[in-house]
Every structure is written in structure tokens, then in C-alpha cells.
Scaffold this active site. Structure first.
Site, PDB file in Angstrom:
ATOM      1  N   GLU A  90      -5.696   2.063   6.834  1.00 42.15           N
ATOM      2  CA  GLU A  90      -5.297   0.835   6.142  1.00 42.15           C
ATOM      3  C   GLU A  90      -3.821   0.570   6.387  1.00 42.15           C
ATOM      4  O   GLU A  90      -3.083   1.479   6.739  1.00 42.15           O
ATOM      5  CB  GLU A  90      -5.616   0.955   4.648  1.00 42.15           C
ATOM      6  CG  GLU A  90      -5.129   2.256   3.988  1.00 42.15           C
ATOM      7  CD  GLU A  90      -3.645   2.363   3.842  1.00 42.15           C
ATOM      8  OE1 GLU A  90      -3.032   1.323   3.573  1.00 42.15           O
ATOM      9  OE2 GLU A  90      -3.091   3.460   3.977  1.00 42.15           O
ATOM     10  N   LEU A 100      -1.963  -1.258   3.946  1.00 41.43           N
ATOM     11  CA  LEU A 100      -1.559  -1.854   2.667  1.00 41.43           C
ATOM     12  C   LEU A 100      -0.120  -1.495   2.332  1.00 41.43           C
ATOM     13  O   LEU A 100       0.278  -0.351   2.487  1.00 41.43           O
ATOM     14  CB  LEU A 100      -2.442  -1.322   1.531  1.00 41.43           C
ATOM     15  CG  LEU A 100      -3.953  -1.298   1.745  1.00 41.43           C
ATOM     16  CD1 LEU A 100      -4.631  -0.554   0.602  1.00 41.43           C
ATOM     17  CD2 LEU A 100      -4.482  -2.713   1.847  1.00 41.43           C
ATOM     18  N   LYS A 116      -2.260   4.024  13.351  1.00 41.53           N
ATOM     19  CA  LYS A 116      -1.708   3.992  11.989  1.00 41.53           C
ATOM     20  C   LYS A 116      -0.313   4.637  11.968  1.00 41.53           C
ATOM     21  O   LYS A 116       0.641   4.095  11.409  1.00 41.53           O
ATOM     22  CB  LYS A 116      -2.667   4.727  11.044  1.00 41.53           C
ATOM     23  CG  LYS A 116      -2.092   5.101   9.719  1.00 41.53           C
ATOM     24  CD  LYS A 116      -1.879   3.890   8.837  1.00 41.53           C
ATOM     25  CE  LYS A 116      -1.110   4.266   7.600  1.00 41.53           C
ATOM     26  NZ  LYS A 116      -1.201   3.330   6.533  1.00 41.53           N
ATOM     27  N   LEU A 158      14.396  -5.272   9.265  1.00 44.52           N
ATOM     28  CA  LEU A 158      15.681  -5.177   9.953  1.00 44.52           C
ATOM     29  C   LEU A 158      16.792  -5.287   8.906  1.00 44.52           C
ATOM     30  O   LEU A 158      17.909  -5.646   9.234  1.00 44.52           O
ATOM     31  CB  LEU A 158      15.772  -6.326  10.976  1.00 44.52           C
ATOM     32  CG  LEU A 158      16.465  -6.040  12.309  1.00 44.52           C
ATOM     33  CD1 LEU A 158      15.954  -4.773  12.957  1.00 44.52           C
ATOM     34  CD2 LEU A 158      16.303  -7.213  13.255  1.00 44.52           C
ATOM     35  N   LYS A 159      16.433  -4.996   7.682  1.00 42.67           N
ATOM     36  CA  LYS A 159      17.421  -5.099   6.603  1.00 42.67           C
ATOM     37  C   LYS A 159      17.993  -3.707   6.344  1.00 42.67           C
ATOM     38  O   LYS A 159      17.246  -2.761   6.087  1.00 42.67           O
ATOM     39  CB  LYS A 159      16.718  -5.667   5.358  1.00 42.67           C
ATOM     40  CG  LYS A 159      17.569  -5.676   4.139  1.00 42.67           C
ATOM     41  CD  LYS A 159      17.709  -7.079   3.540  1.00 42.67           C
ATOM     42  CE  LYS A 159      18.832  -7.140   2.537  1.00 42.67           C
ATOM     43  NZ  LYS A 159      18.602  -6.306   1.364  1.00 42.67           N
ATOM     44  N   GLY A 202      12.002   4.919   2.132  1.00 44.07           N
ATOM     45  CA  GLY A 202      11.419   5.967   1.293  1.00 44.07           C
ATOM     46  C   GLY A 202       9.948   5.696   1.105  1.00 44.07           C
ATOM     47  O   GLY A 202       9.320   5.014   1.921  1.00 44.07           O
ATOM     48  N   CYS A 218       4.840   7.025   2.509  1.00 42.77           N
ATOM     49  CA  CYS A 218       4.208   6.862   3.833  1.00 42.77           C
ATOM     50  C   CYS A 218       5.184   7.004   5.000  1.00 42.77           C
ATOM     51  O   CYS A 218       4.990   7.859   5.867  1.00 42.77           O
ATOM     52  CB  CYS A 218       3.525   5.510   3.902  1.00 42.77           C
ATOM     53  SG  CYS A 218       2.341   5.296   2.568  1.00 42.77           S
ATOM     54  N   LYS A 234       6.780  10.516   5.556  1.00 40.70           N
ATOM     55  CA  LYS A 234       5.736  11.510   5.866  1.00 40.70           C
ATOM     56  C   LYS A 234       5.167  11.273   7.276  1.00 40.70           C
ATOM     57  O   LYS A 234       4.936  12.225   8.025  1.00 40.70           O
ATOM     58  CB  LYS A 234       4.634  11.360   4.814  1.00 40.70           C
ATOM     59  CG  LYS A 234       3.351  12.082   5.088  1.00 40.70           C
ATOM     60  CD  LYS A 234       2.375  11.942   3.930  1.00 40.70           C
ATOM     61  CE  LYS A 234       1.589  10.664   3.925  1.00 40.70           C
ATOM     62  NZ  LYS A 234       0.498  10.545   4.857  1.00 40.70           N
TER      63      LYS A 234
END
Ligand code: UGA
Length: 444
Positions: free
Chosen positions: A154, A156, A207, A253-254, A260, A263, A266
């Protein structure tokens, strides 16, 4: 025989709950299973453990099409699909820990009379290439028959996860079994998103590729922003100019305190680990990770320099969620900064729009989370913006100046307006610099 509209979802975390609610909303009958009875009791009352816009309302309107179970026998009454959405946390040397996935396969096998070849097993958890193929061999060995296993990662984003479920950017189906892939495609036919049907390893790696690329862009933005500050250039305008190239685009691009969440960090670590195992060093991923770590260190150094030491200084950390619109503090820059400041002897208070003290890990029990933003600023020597909640971005600088003891604001997200801050008599510094910034006037 599988019942065609019956679906089991294993794991009531972010991905599992959104999948369960999203499918129930589309008219499926969904049984969501989890081992945590406290979590399940709350879910039954539609009190989900995370802040996620629209999720509770959608669950409520699904009515009894969506049920929650901690008893395995109840959760597997001949489903057409079993979605696996259990965590795959960072394990040894960054490689994902697949023990929960292994456990779920055993449960499915254990309920063999309730499962069967009509039950397509769909892995939604983020797993390394080869996992679905391994799971298929494993489940067929345990069950002694053909059981299709499909990889369906996914994409999300927390804070807009239900919307992403309803209107995904793409549906990625990795399967060695064409019929199973087509059944899953038909299940997801409520969206007009492009569908890619491919082999399992390609889907699994895509993914990681997506999250890694987003992380890399953020580290790029952070590195360029730091150089811009040193050169007296405006980091935001510079990156805006870069992003206006349609080949590049402006999203992710900010610059800020670094990425953090549960996802991106890791998955970057997992790719580094997979690369080492495959003897294909992932140099870009290493640099991405390194820049991210440096970014947090820099903010502590900036603060320490500006305050001439941190010991005994009162610092307000504004924002503990890893990004706005969520109460998730996993790998949160704000929380990590608060921890480092405490270690350096600072007196730390925090404020967040969604994170309350009870949502913090037990190890952070010492961190004082204040209910009102203005109270967090009271008598503070400095304040750091870590999460761009609107309440923090739109801070009333005049009130803040009155409440604070010191003048120092550190903007960890390039979100505060330096002119407004300086008009209120506050000194605004950004990540890579310890001198106050004045925004260059730029014509529109
Ligand atoms: C990320 C991906 O965006 C999703 O597509 C993916 O499905 C999900 O991981 C997952 O693997 O489950 P999420 O963890 O919700 O989603 O977070 P993002 O919105 O991508 O933000 C990640 C971090 O990057 C946050 O700390 C955010 O503040 C930071 N960020 C984002 C920046 O520092 N700068 C930016 O320009 C954008």
C-alpha cells in the site's frame, strides 16, 4: 467454500484498519483480527488508536459489515481474501523482522478447514523481495494444498490514509498466480487507479523504492537548504525554483528537521541491509540516512550555540507527532529532539495538537506535555518548531514574546515567517545557522 464478499484482515494497526474500513465501506463484509484485546475493544466502539480523518465515521457507517475479533475461529469463516497487515519492524542490522508474518501463516494453516485454495492471501505489510514467494511455499507446506499468496503493497500516507485507500495513485499486485491477481484487481475495481500486475518480488521492491525515493528527496532538500543558508541564499525560494521544473516537481522537497515516522526511516534502513546481503551497496540510501541524522544533530547544536549551553535552559518543543494530522510519534523528530535536549540537561516542555502524554512510550514518561501552546512557552528560554501544526505555524508571536523569558525561536520546518517573528522582537534561527534570518523580499 469461500464466501465471495467475506474478507479477513489480520492486524488492526494503521494499514489493517484503513484496509478493513475501506473495504467495508465498499460493501464487503470484513472481519478484522488482532491479538490486542484492549485495541479491539476500542475499535468496536469506533475509537481507533490513531487520529485519521474520516476513519471513525466510515467505520460507523459500515455498520455490522465490519466486525472486530480476537478469537481466531471467528475471524476465518471461509474468507475470499485474507489481508495480512501486521508490522514488520526494523530488526537486526536494519532487516525487517518477519516473525509476526510467520505467526499469521501458522494461524491460517491452523484453521485449514476454514481456509482453502479459494482464500487468496494478500500481504499488505511492507516486506522484502522474495517474502511472498517464501510465504507461499511455507503455507502450502503447512496446509498441503495450493494457496495463492499475493503481494499488494500500500502507499497510504498517515493523515490522509482513507482518502488514499479510496483513490490510490496505483494498485500494485504481485502474484505468481494470474487468477488470484485478477480476483484482487476485481475487488479493488471501485477505484479507477492504474493497476500494475507483476511478479511478487517486483511489487515488494517497488514499495521500498517509493519510500526510499521520497526520503532521498527530503535529504537532498535538507542538504541544499543548509548550503543555501551558509551562502546567504533563501532555501525555500531556491527549492521552489528547483521544483518548478516539471521533471522534478515540488513535493517532498521541503527542508526541515528530517523525515520520521514508521515507514521512511525503516525502509531506508531495510534497503541498506538488503543491499549488503545482496553485495550491492546502497550508497545513496546510506547518504540519505546520514543526512537525516545530521539534520537532527544540527538543530540541537544550533540551539546550544544560540543559548550558550543547554544545561538548565528551558526549551519548549513544539510538535511531537512525526508530521501534522497524526498522533503517531514513531521515529518522530520532535520526540527525538526532546530526548536529546533532556539528555543535555535542558528543562524540556512540549506541546502537540494531537499527542498527549499517555501516547508517549513509557521511557518518555519524564517529558512534560503541556495542554495549552501558550503555557508551553511560558518562561521558556527558547522554542523549537518540530511539526507544522497550523496552531504552531500561526503562532501569535506578540503573545509568545510576552510569555517567553528568552527571545529565541528555532524553526525546524522553515514554517515561521521571519519578518513577523522579528517584528515581535523574537530572534528566529533555522536549522543550519545560528544567526537570525531575514527573509529576502521576492517578487511574485
Ligand atoms: C509514507 C509514504 O509517503 C506512503 O506513501 C507510504 O504508504 C507510507 O510511508 C508507508 O510505507 O506505509 P507516511 O509515513 O505517512 O507515508 O509519511 P509521509 O507523509 O511520507 O512523511 C514522512 C516524513 O517526511 C515526515 O516526517 C514528514 O514530516 C517528512 N517530510 C515530508 C519532510 O520532511 N519534507 C517533505 O517535503 C515531506
Amino acid at each position: 467454500m469461500a464466501t465471495s464478499d467475506l474478507i479477513t484482515v489480520v492486524g488492526c494497526g494503521y494499514v489493517g484498519l484503513v484496509t478493513a474500513v475501506g473495504l467495508a465501506e465498499q460493501g464487503m463484509r470484513v472481519r478484522a483480527f488482532d491479538v490486542d484485546p484492549v485495541r479491539l475493544a476500542a475499535c468496536r466502539d469506533h475509537r481507533f488508536p490513531m487520529v485519521e480523518p474520516g476513519l471513525e465515521d466510515a467505520a460507523r457507517s459500515a455498520g455490522d459489515r465490519l466486525t472486530f475479533h480476537s478469537v481466531r475461529e471467528e475471524a476465518w469463516p471461509h474468507p475470499a481474501f485474507t489481508f495480512i497487515a501486521v508490522p514488520t519492524p526494523q530488526g537486526e542490522a536494519g532487516y525487517p523482522n518477519l516473525s509476526m508474518l510467520r505467526q499469521v501463516l501458522m494461524w491460517i494453516a491452523d484453521g485449514r478447514s476454514r481456509a482453502g485454495s479459494e482464500n487468496v492471501i494478500v500481504i499488505r505489510s511492507t516486506v522484502p523481495p522474495g517474502t511472498a514467494r517464501w510465504a507461499q511455499v511455507e503455507i502450502e507446506r503447512l496446509m498441503g494444498g495450493e494457496v495463492p499468496v499475493v503481494a499488494n503493497p500500500e502507499f497510504l500516507q498517515e493523515g490522509r490514509a482513507l482518502q488514499d485507500f479510496r483513490e490510490p495513485s496505483r494498485i500494485l499486485i504481485g502474484s505468481e498466480n494470474r487468477e488470484a491477481a485478477e480476483r484482487l484487481r476485481d475487488l479493488m475495481a471501485f477505484t479507477s487507479a492504474p493497476v500494475i500486475i507483476t511478479d511478487t518480488s517486483t511489487a515488494e521492491l517497488a514499495k521500498y523504492g517509493s519510500n526510499a525515493y521520497l526520503a532521498m528527496r527530503i535529504s537532498f532538500a535538507n542538504e541544499m537548504a543548509r548550503l543555501a543558508e551558509r551562502e546567504g541564499a533563501d532555501p525555500l525560494v531556491m527549492l521552489e525554483a528547483v521544483g518548478l521544473d516539471p521533471r522534478i516537481g515540488s513535493r517532498y522537497l521541503k527542508p526541515g528537521v528530517g523525515y520520521g515516522g514508521s515507514c521512511l526511516p525503516k525502509d531506508v534502513a531495510a534497503l541498506i541491509s538488503m543491499g549488503s546481503a545482496a553485495n550491492e551497496p546502497m550508497e545513496l540510501m546510506r547518504a540519505t540516512q546520514e543526512v537525516n541524522v545530521l539534520q537532527r544533530r544540527r538543530i540541537i547544536r544550533t540551539l546550544g550555540d544560540a543559548l550558550e549551553g543547554l544545561s538548565g535552559r528551558r526549551v519548549a518543543v513544539l510538535g511531537l507527532a512525526f508530521k501534522p494530522d497524526t498522533n503517531d510519534v514513531r521515529d518522530s523528530p520532535g520526540l527525538q529532539i526532546a530526548r536529546e535536549l533532556l539528555t543535555a540537561g535542558a528543562d524540556v516542555v512540549a506541546w502537540d495538537a494531537a499527542v498527549t502524554a499517555d501516547l508517549l512510550p513509557a521511557a518518555d514518561a519524564g517529558l512534560s506535555v503541556i495542554g495549552e501552546l501558550i503555557d508551553a512557552l511560558r518562561a521558556a528560554d527558547a522554542a523549537i518548531l518540530c511539526t507544522e501544526w497550523p496552531e504552531i505555524v500561526d503562532l501569535d508571536f506578540a503573545r509568545a514574546a510576552k510569555a517567553m523569558k528568552g527571545r529565541l525561536l528555532v524553526d525546524g520546518r522553515y514554517a515561521w515567517d521571519p519578518i513577523r517573528a522579528s517584528n515581535a522582537g523574537l530572534d528566529l534561527v533555522r536549522i543550519g545557522t545560528s544567526r537570525p534570518v531575514r527573509r529576502t523580499a521576492v517578487s511574485a
